[in-house]
Design an enzyme around this catalytic site. Structure first.
Site, PDB file in Angstrom:
ATOM      1  N   ARG A 252       0.737  -1.198   0.123  1.00 29.79           N
ATOM      2  CA  ARG A 252       0.129  -0.226  -0.148  1.00 29.79           C
ATOM      3  C   ARG A 252       0.861   0.862  -0.050  1.00 29.79           C
ATOM      4  NH1 ARG A 252      -0.643  -2.009   5.119  1.00 29.79           N
ATOM      5  NH2 ARG A 252       0.011  -0.222   7.138  1.00 29.79           N
TER       6      ARG A 252
ATOM      7  N   ARG B 112      14.005 -11.101  20.299  1.00 27.50           N
ATOM      8  CA  ARG B 112      14.863 -10.207  20.782  1.00 27.50           C
ATOM      9  C   ARG B 112      15.215 -11.822  22.306  1.00 27.50           C
ATOM     10  NH1 ARG B 112      11.555  -5.032  22.448  1.00 27.50           N
ATOM     11  NH2 ARG B 112      11.902  -3.915  20.470  1.00 27.50           N
TER      12      ARG B 112
ATOM     13  N   CYS C 211      13.377  -0.132  23.147  1.00 29.35           N
ATOM     14  CA  CYS C 211      13.341   1.434  23.536  1.00 29.35           C
ATOM     15  C   CYS C 211      13.906   2.104  25.008  1.00 29.35           C
ATOM     16  CB  CYS C 211      12.746   2.468  23.040  1.00 29.35           C
ATOM     17  SG  CYS C 211      11.351   2.271  23.428  1.00 29.35           S
TER      18      CYS C 211
ATOM     19  N   SER D  15       5.805   8.793  20.980  1.00 28.45           N
ATOM     20  CA  SER D  15       6.034   8.023  19.392  1.00 28.45           C
ATOM     21  C   SER D  15       6.026   6.965  19.689  1.00 28.45           C
ATOM     22  CB  SER D  15       6.810   8.687  19.171  1.00 28.45           C
ATOM     23  OG  SER D  15       8.446   9.001  20.135  1.00 28.45           O
ATOM     24  N   GLY D  16       6.785   6.143  20.760  1.00 26.97           N
ATOM     25  CA  GLY D  16       6.704   4.799  20.988  1.00 26.97           C
ATOM     26  C   GLY D  16       5.608   3.622  20.426  1.00 26.97           C
TER      27      GLY D  16
ATOM     28  N   HIS E   8      12.112   9.780  25.783  1.00 28.30           N
ATOM     29  CA  HIS E   8      11.496   8.681  27.185  1.00 28.30           C
ATOM     30  C   HIS E   8      12.491   8.935  28.202  1.00 28.30           C
ATOM     31  CE1 HIS E   8       8.819   6.141  24.647  1.00 28.30           C
ATOM     32  NE2 HIS E   8       9.773   5.393  24.427  1.00 28.30           N
TER      33      HIS E   8
END
Length: 346
Positions: free
Chosen positions: A39, A99, A134, A164-165, A246
């Site tokens: 898209r 992770r 983050c 924004s996280g 943060h």
């Protein structure tokens, strides 16, 4: 000869930041390719003084690509990272999916960059490297020099995480709710479980059986994997009405004595850290100052007299940079510095 770099999820917040930082740091790339979902094909994205057009991930051939920096979410990484890695391309993944795999290194170069030597030397390596959460990235950058100096036993972390996280939807929700409140519109939550404008929400990610959230568990598990499995960690993760940056209030208990003055000196000498610690109004870092910066800022360094050998610190960083885009690029740079090209040619 430089490297070919593919940025997967290039049209998202982190993907765009990856492109910005690649250009800022003059990463030795002969070619940078922007990849996105079907898209977003043809969407234009800035890369330094160039404009890239997003190509379709679904039909892109990764043969001959050296690095794929992935910022497209866990489900995409689960499906695509092994396929990309099988082509010989090194995948540096920003999602949480890889992770916690024991055979995938979780890397913050200032903290545990040495694990890349073992990884490069392993003929059975899977070509996937994970980028931490983050909140964890900035935390361990601040903890590593202190751990080396006095050995950390336990940390108590309260995070204050920007919207924004949660991606573009989180940023849009804070913006729209803030505007709406000023004209008496209702602040209806959509991305977040409660109103985020002029509010704080002690809930990030899903709840687990023990009452902690997945975000809080990530800080615990990743700190142990990156820094030291013996460290005890507890965390409360809070979403705050800040667009970028943060913050963390951290209480640390050490095995050995360390004063605030000693800690300040240690941190000033550590890579990736800027100490801003004047004991006066404004003599500390806030998220606003961290935006666009590479460093993790440490402030409010003081002794915690409620425990033996205790310190309290305040840690701030641009979550889109050190918490995501910057760290992935630093991993690639670390691989190059550790002889990647020679090892690939061998």
């Amino acid at each position: 000869m430089g490297y070919r770099v593919a940025v997967v999820g290039a049209t998202g917040n982190v993907g765009r930041e990856v492109l910005n930082i690649l250009a800022e740091r003059k990463f030795p790339a002969d070619e940078v390719i922007a990849l996105a979902s079907s898209r977003s094909i043809g969407r234009e994205i800035s890369y330094g003084d160039k404009i890239l057009k997003a190509k379709n991930l679904d039909d892109f051939d990764f043969k001959g690509v050296d690095f794929a920096i992935m910022s497209a979410g866990g489900s995409i990484s689960k499906d695509w990272a092994p396929r990309i890695a099988a082509s010989g391309c090194i995948v540096i993944d920003n999602s949480s999916y890889w992770r916690y795999h024991s055979d995938v290194p979780l890397v913050v170069p200032e903290v545990n960059g040495q694990v890349l030597d073992r990884w490069l030397a392993d003929p059975k390596r899977g070509n996937i490297i994970a980028n931490p959460n983050c909140s964890t990235a900035q935390l361990v950058v601040a903890l590593k020099p202190l751990h080396d100096a006095a050995t950390i036993k336990r940390i108590v972390v309260s995070t204050y995480q920007s919207v924004s996280g949660a991606g573009k939807e989180g940023v849009d929700e804070l913006w729209n709710q803030t505007k709406g409140i000023f004209v008496n519109d209702s602040a209806t939550p959509q991305k977040f479980p409660k109103q985020i404008a002029f509010n704080v929400i002690p809930h990030i990610d899903v709840f687990m059986e023990d009452g902690y959230t997945k975000e809080e568990w990530k800080v615990l598990a990743e700190t142990k994997k990156i820094l030291d499995p013996k460290i005890k960690v507890t965390c409360t993760a809070v979403r705050v009405p800040v667009f970028v940056g943060h913050s963390e209030a951290v209480n640390i208990e050490f095995e050995n004595p360390i004063s605030a003055d000693e800690a300040r000196d240690v941190l000033r000498e550590a890579p990736g850290i800027a100490v801003v610690d004047k004991r006066e109004p404004g003599g500390y870092a806030t998220p606003v100052e961290s935006v666009g910066e590479y460093d993790t800022f440490v402030s409010r360094i003081r002794e915690d007299n409620t425990v033996e050998n205790g310190l309290a610190i305040w840690v701030v960083s641009d979550n889109l940079r050190k918490g995501a885009a910057l760290n992935t690029i630093q991993i690639a740079e670390e691989l190059i510095a550790r002889g990647l090209k020679a090892r690939l040619a061998a």
